[in-house]
Design an enzyme around this catalytic site. Structure first.
Site, PDB file in Angstrom:
ATOM      1  N   ASP A  84      -8.180  -7.223   1.389  1.00  0.00           N
ATOM      2  CA  ASP A  84      -7.230  -7.339   2.484  1.00  0.00           C
ATOM      3  C   ASP A  84      -7.904  -6.796   3.718  1.00  0.00           C
ATOM      4  O   ASP A  84      -8.778  -5.922   3.611  1.00  0.00           O
ATOM      5  CB  ASP A  84      -5.952  -6.514   2.214  1.00  0.00           C
ATOM      6  CG  ASP A  84      -6.139  -5.059   2.593  1.00  0.00           C
ATOM      7  OD1 ASP A  84      -5.760  -4.694   3.719  1.00  0.00           O
ATOM      8  OD2 ASP A  84      -6.693  -4.298   1.780  1.00  0.00           O
ATOM      9  N   GLY A  89     -11.189   4.219   0.474  1.00  0.00           N
ATOM     10  CA  GLY A  89     -12.052   5.134   1.214  1.00  0.00           C
ATOM     11  C   GLY A  89     -13.333   4.496   1.732  1.00  0.00           C
ATOM     12  O   GLY A  89     -14.292   5.189   2.053  1.00  0.00           O
ATOM     13  N   ASP A 116      -2.655   8.200  -2.632  1.00  0.00           N
ATOM     14  CA  ASP A 116      -3.989   8.818  -2.656  1.00  0.00           C
ATOM     15  C   ASP A 116      -4.286   9.507  -1.344  1.00  0.00           C
ATOM     16  O   ASP A 116      -3.580   9.318  -0.355  1.00  0.00           O
ATOM     17  CB  ASP A 116      -5.054   7.729  -2.892  1.00  0.00           C
ATOM     18  CG  ASP A 116      -5.045   6.670  -1.794  1.00  0.00           C
ATOM     19  OD1 ASP A 116      -3.976   6.434  -1.196  1.00  0.00           O
ATOM     20  OD2 ASP A 116      -6.105   6.071  -1.522  1.00  0.00           O
ATOM     21  N   GLN A 144     -11.671   7.074  -5.265  1.00  0.00           N
ATOM     22  CA  GLN A 144     -12.122   7.710  -4.025  1.00  0.00           C
ATOM     23  C   GLN A 144     -13.421   8.457  -4.298  1.00  0.00           C
ATOM     24  O   GLN A 144     -13.916   8.453  -5.421  1.00  0.00           O
ATOM     25  CB  GLN A 144     -11.040   8.669  -3.507  1.00  0.00           C
ATOM     26  CG  GLN A 144      -9.756   7.995  -3.020  1.00  0.00           C
ATOM     27  CD  GLN A 144      -9.925   7.209  -1.726  1.00  0.00           C
ATOM     28  OE1 GLN A 144     -10.988   7.221  -1.077  1.00  0.00           O
ATOM     29  NE2 GLN A 144      -8.875   6.489  -1.341  1.00  0.00           N
ATOM     30  N   ASP A 189       0.869  -1.184   0.000  1.00  0.00           N
ATOM     31  CA  ASP A 189       0.000   0.000   0.000  1.00  0.00           C
ATOM     32  C   ASP A 189       0.903   1.231   0.000  1.00  0.00           C
ATOM     33  O   ASP A 189       2.039   1.188   0.459  1.00  0.00           O
ATOM     34  CB  ASP A 189      -0.959  -0.019   1.192  1.00  0.00           C
ATOM     35  CG  ASP A 189      -2.122   0.941   0.985  1.00  0.00           C
ATOM     36  OD1 ASP A 189      -2.181   1.614  -0.069  1.00  0.00           O
ATOM     37  OD2 ASP A 189      -2.988   1.031   1.881  1.00  0.00           O
ATOM     38  N   SER A 190       0.370   2.314  -0.536  1.00  0.00           N
ATOM     39  CA  SER A 190       1.187   3.475  -0.904  1.00  0.00           C
ATOM     40  C   SER A 190       1.639   4.359   0.236  1.00  0.00           C
ATOM     41  O   SER A 190       2.511   5.198   0.057  1.00  0.00           O
ATOM     42  CB  SER A 190       0.358   4.340  -1.840  1.00  0.00           C
ATOM     43  OG  SER A 190      -0.854   4.690  -1.194  1.00  0.00           O
ATOM     44  N   GLY A 191       1.034   4.202   1.404  1.00  0.00           N
ATOM     45  CA  GLY A 191       1.358   5.092   2.506  1.00  0.00           C
ATOM     46  C   GLY A 191       0.337   6.202   2.666  1.00  0.00           C
ATOM     47  O   GLY A 191       0.206   6.776   3.739  1.00  0.00           O
ATOM     48  N   GLY A 192      -0.396   6.493   1.609  1.00  0.00           N
ATOM     49  CA  GLY A 192      -1.400   7.557   1.662  1.00  0.00           C
ATOM     50  C   GLY A 192      -2.312   7.363   2.865  1.00  0.00           C
ATOM     51  O   GLY A 192      -2.355   8.193   3.781  1.00  0.00           O
ATOM     52  N   PHE A 193      -2.972   6.240   2.903  1.00  0.00           N
ATOM     53  CA  PHE A 193      -3.961   5.950   3.944  1.00  0.00           C
ATOM     54  C   PHE A 193      -3.355   5.977   5.345  1.00  0.00           C
ATOM     55  O   PHE A 193      -3.930   6.558   6.265  1.00  0.00           O
ATOM     56  CB  PHE A 193      -4.563   4.576   3.653  1.00  0.00           C
ATOM     57  CG  PHE A 193      -5.657   4.172   4.570  1.00  0.00           C
ATOM     58  CD1 PHE A 193      -6.893   4.796   4.508  1.00  0.00           C
ATOM     59  CD2 PHE A 193      -5.474   3.160   5.497  1.00  0.00           C
ATOM     60  CE1 PHE A 193      -7.921   4.419   5.348  1.00  0.00           C
ATOM     61  CE2 PHE A 193      -6.500   2.770   6.341  1.00  0.00           C
ATOM     62  CZ  PHE A 193      -7.722   3.402   6.264  1.00  0.00           C
ATOM     63  N   CYS A 242      -6.202 -26.584   9.132  1.00  0.00           N
ATOM     64  CA  CYS A 242      -5.128 -25.649   9.515  1.00  0.00           C
ATOM     65  C   CYS A 242      -4.187 -26.301  10.526  1.00  0.00           C
ATOM     66  O   CYS A 242      -4.551 -27.283  11.176  1.00  0.00           O
ATOM     67  CB  CYS A 242      -5.726 -24.347  10.062  1.00  0.00           C
ATOM     68  SG  CYS A 242      -6.076 -24.363  11.829  1.00  0.00           S
ATOM     69  N   CYS A 263      -5.854 -26.618  14.106  1.00  0.00           N
ATOM     70  CA  CYS A 263      -6.912 -27.621  14.291  1.00  0.00           C
ATOM     71  C   CYS A 263      -6.408 -29.050  14.082  1.00  0.00           C
ATOM     72  O   CYS A 263      -6.979 -29.997  14.623  1.00  0.00           O
ATOM     73  CB  CYS A 263      -8.085 -27.328  13.366  1.00  0.00           C
ATOM     74  SG  CYS A 263      -8.914 -25.793  13.807  1.00  0.00           S
ATOM     75  N   HIS A 265      -5.195 -20.133  12.422  1.00  0.00           N
ATOM     76  CA  HIS A 265      -6.523 -20.664  12.088  1.00  0.00           C
ATOM     77  C   HIS A 265      -7.355 -19.634  11.324  1.00  0.00           C
ATOM     78  O   HIS A 265      -7.979 -19.962  10.308  1.00  0.00           O
ATOM     79  CB  HIS A 265      -7.278 -21.126  13.343  1.00  0.00           C
ATOM     80  CG  HIS A 265      -8.720 -21.409  13.058  1.00  0.00           C
ATOM     81  ND1 HIS A 265      -9.172 -22.613  12.558  1.00  0.00           N
ATOM     82  CD2 HIS A 265      -9.813 -20.594  13.122  1.00  0.00           C
ATOM     83  CE1 HIS A 265     -10.472 -22.534  12.330  1.00  0.00           C
ATOM     84  NE2 HIS A 265     -10.892 -21.328  12.670  1.00  0.00           N
ATOM     85  N   CYS A 310     -11.316 -28.773  10.043  1.00  0.00           N
ATOM     86  CA  CYS A 310     -10.438 -27.714   9.534  1.00  0.00           C
ATOM     87  C   CYS A 310      -9.030 -28.284   9.348  1.00  0.00           C
ATOM     88  O   CYS A 310      -8.521 -28.996  10.209  1.00  0.00           O
ATOM     89  CB  CYS A 310     -10.416 -26.535  10.513  1.00  0.00           C
ATOM     90  SG  CYS A 310      -9.211 -25.252  10.074  1.00  0.00           S
TER      91      CYS A 310
HETATM   92  N1  GUN Z   1      -6.543   0.987   2.855  1.00  0.00           N
HETATM   93  C1  GUN Z   1      -7.850   1.040   3.186  1.00  0.00           C
HETATM   94  N2  GUN Z   1      -8.454   2.084   2.560  1.00  0.00           N
HETATM   95  C2  GUN Z   1      -7.499   2.709   1.829  1.00  0.00           C
HETATM   96  C3  GUN Z   1      -7.501   3.863   0.959  1.00  0.00           C
HETATM   97  O1  GUN Z   1      -8.517   4.527   0.760  1.00  0.00           O
HETATM   98  N3  GUN Z   1      -6.311   4.200   0.388  1.00  0.00           N
HETATM   99  C4  GUN Z   1      -5.168   3.480   0.602  1.00  0.00           C
HETATM  100  N4  GUN Z   1      -4.032   3.853   0.009  1.00  0.00           N
HETATM  101  N5  GUN Z   1      -5.142   2.393   1.406  1.00  0.00           N
HETATM  102  C5  GUN Z   1      -6.292   2.022   2.008  1.00  0.00           C
HETATM  103 ZN    ZN Z   2      -8.349 -24.449  12.038  1.00  0.00          ZN
END
Ligand code: GUN
Ligand code: ZN
Length: 378
Positions: free
Chosen positions: A272, A222, A144, A195, A90-94, A312, A315, A341, A310
């Site tokens: 994620d 967002g 962003d 966004q 992820d870019s760091g923006g958030f 895993c 388990c 798990h 399960c």
């Molecule tokens: N992770 C969850 N939401 C966002 C988002 O709006 N921008 C970025 N860069 N990461 C996120």
């Molecule tokens: Zn399990």
């Protein structure tokens, strides 16, 4: 062609994304290792055992500690973590907006204070791309701004316009970095981020503009920042149709198993979320009959695994009673077993989703899974 659309059911997509670090079968859940570590003492060897396809790390965190320059010097993030499959950064923006003490947002970028040592740092689109290039991730996210959920329309309009200008700069900078001799991953891919808070018209306009950049994938950002689930589904209903169907769509930071099933149904490919690891660290574990709190007294003598059947590592070997004992004794192993798990549960659900789509039975699968999870405790 990077993304193969193998099958659809309604808006739901079953795809296959080809990268230099291997194939990603979609829909996929990316396992969150913000600082190049899955919280709960889970190693990359463990990730291989619990069906993880993509690991996710963070530009901001790795920049402030231990430093992307050092990681580049050591051969890049893949080598550093001993993980040769896809990594998304992820870019760091958030994170800058949610973690660091923001000082100023300007056209060039953002000035903020490190949450580690308070030092003043500047990050704009070029810096974010440079850091992600140093890390050598498979997929880099655009820099962003994620406006607050309750931001008013005028603020969101200006913010989205700036995020669009930042995206052009990200694209240009990544092209430059990918052409340099010493770049770790010259095939690094850039995903754009949609966004617009809960203003569907702003989001649709933005989706149309960024789609024209012909990037290899697009995220919806967002969301899950304080709006209701219904508002989130409504945004997806409106905006996903304006993102390219022949590219992956990534819903950032989402969510519960039910959120994921609903979003797959609306055409999302990548997910994620910190829930499985965060909940695991608190002794909350997912099962097909709802979530269990292993701290509960009723598991004191329960010699069954967390979930019957399960596969895993937890388990296969340990009982609810034992894991509960570890948690109560504050032994690290307790957290670790719960996180393993939970991630296995998420990764397995994604596999079931893909199988159901392959068989043309996603609608039935979704209903069955939601009903069974809502049915509650055992
Ligand atoms: N992770 C969850 N939401 C966002 C988002 O709006 N921008 C970025 N860069 N990461 C996120
Ligand atoms: Zn399990």
């Amino acid at each position: 062609m990077k993304y193969e659309l193998l099958k659809t059911e309604g808006r739901a997509k079953r795809g296959r994304f080809h990268t230099v670090h291997g194939v990603i079968e979609t829909p996929v859940f990316m396992n969150v290792g913000t600082v190049a570590a899955i919280k709960g003492a889970v190693s990359t060897d463990d990730l291989r055992e619990i069906k993880c396809q993509v690991e996710l790390s963070n530009t901001y965190h790795l920049h402030v500690r231990t430093g992307d320059k050092l990681i580049k010097e050591l051969g890049g993030l893949h080598k550093f973590m001993n993980w040769d499959r896809p990594i998304l950064t992820d870019s760091g923006g958030f994170q800058v907006f949610s973690l660091a003490g923001i000082r100023k947002i300007k056209e060039e970028g953002v000035t903020f204070n490190s949450h580690i040592d308070g030092r003043k740092i500047f990050m704009g689109p070029e810096e974010s791309m440079q850091i992600q290039s140093n890390l050598g991730s498979t997929i880099a996210m655009a820099f962003d701004e994620c406006p607050p959920a309750l931001a008013e329309r005028k603020y969101v309009e200006d913010s989205v316009a700036r995020t669009t200008r930042w995206l052009y700069r990200c694209k240009e900078e990544m092209a430059r970095l990918n052409s340099l001799e010493k770049t770790i991953n010259k095939e690094q891919l850039l995903f754009g981020i949609n966004q617009g808070a809960v203003f569907n018209d702003i989001r649709i306009e933005h989706a149309k503009i960024i789609s024209e950049l012909d990037l290899p994938g697009y995220a919806v950002g967002g969301l899950a920042v304080g709006e209701s689930h219904e508002q989130m589904y409504d945004v997806l209903d409106h905006v996903v149709p304006y993102l390219p169907q022949n590219k992956p769509t990534y819903l950032m930071g989402v969510g519960t198993p039910a959120n994921i099933l609903e979003a797959v149904d609306r055409g999302v490919d990548f997910f994620d979320c910190v829930y499985p690891s965060r909940n695991g660290r608190h002794g909350h574990v997912y099962t097909n009959h709802g979530k269990l709190n292993l701290f509960n007294q009723k598991f004191e003598k329960d010699m069954r695994p967390i979930e019957e059947g399960c596969g895993c590592p937890t388990c296969r070997s340990y009982s609810r009673a034992y894991v509960r004992h570890l948690l109560k004794a504050k032994e690290m192993l307790g957290m670790r077993l719960c996180v393993l798990h939970n991630l296995y549960f998420y990764n397995t659900m994604m596999e079931e989703i893909r199988d159901a789509l392959d068989a043309g039975e996603f609608a039935a699968y979704k209903k069955r899974k939601l009903d069974s999870m809502a049915q509650g405790q055992d």
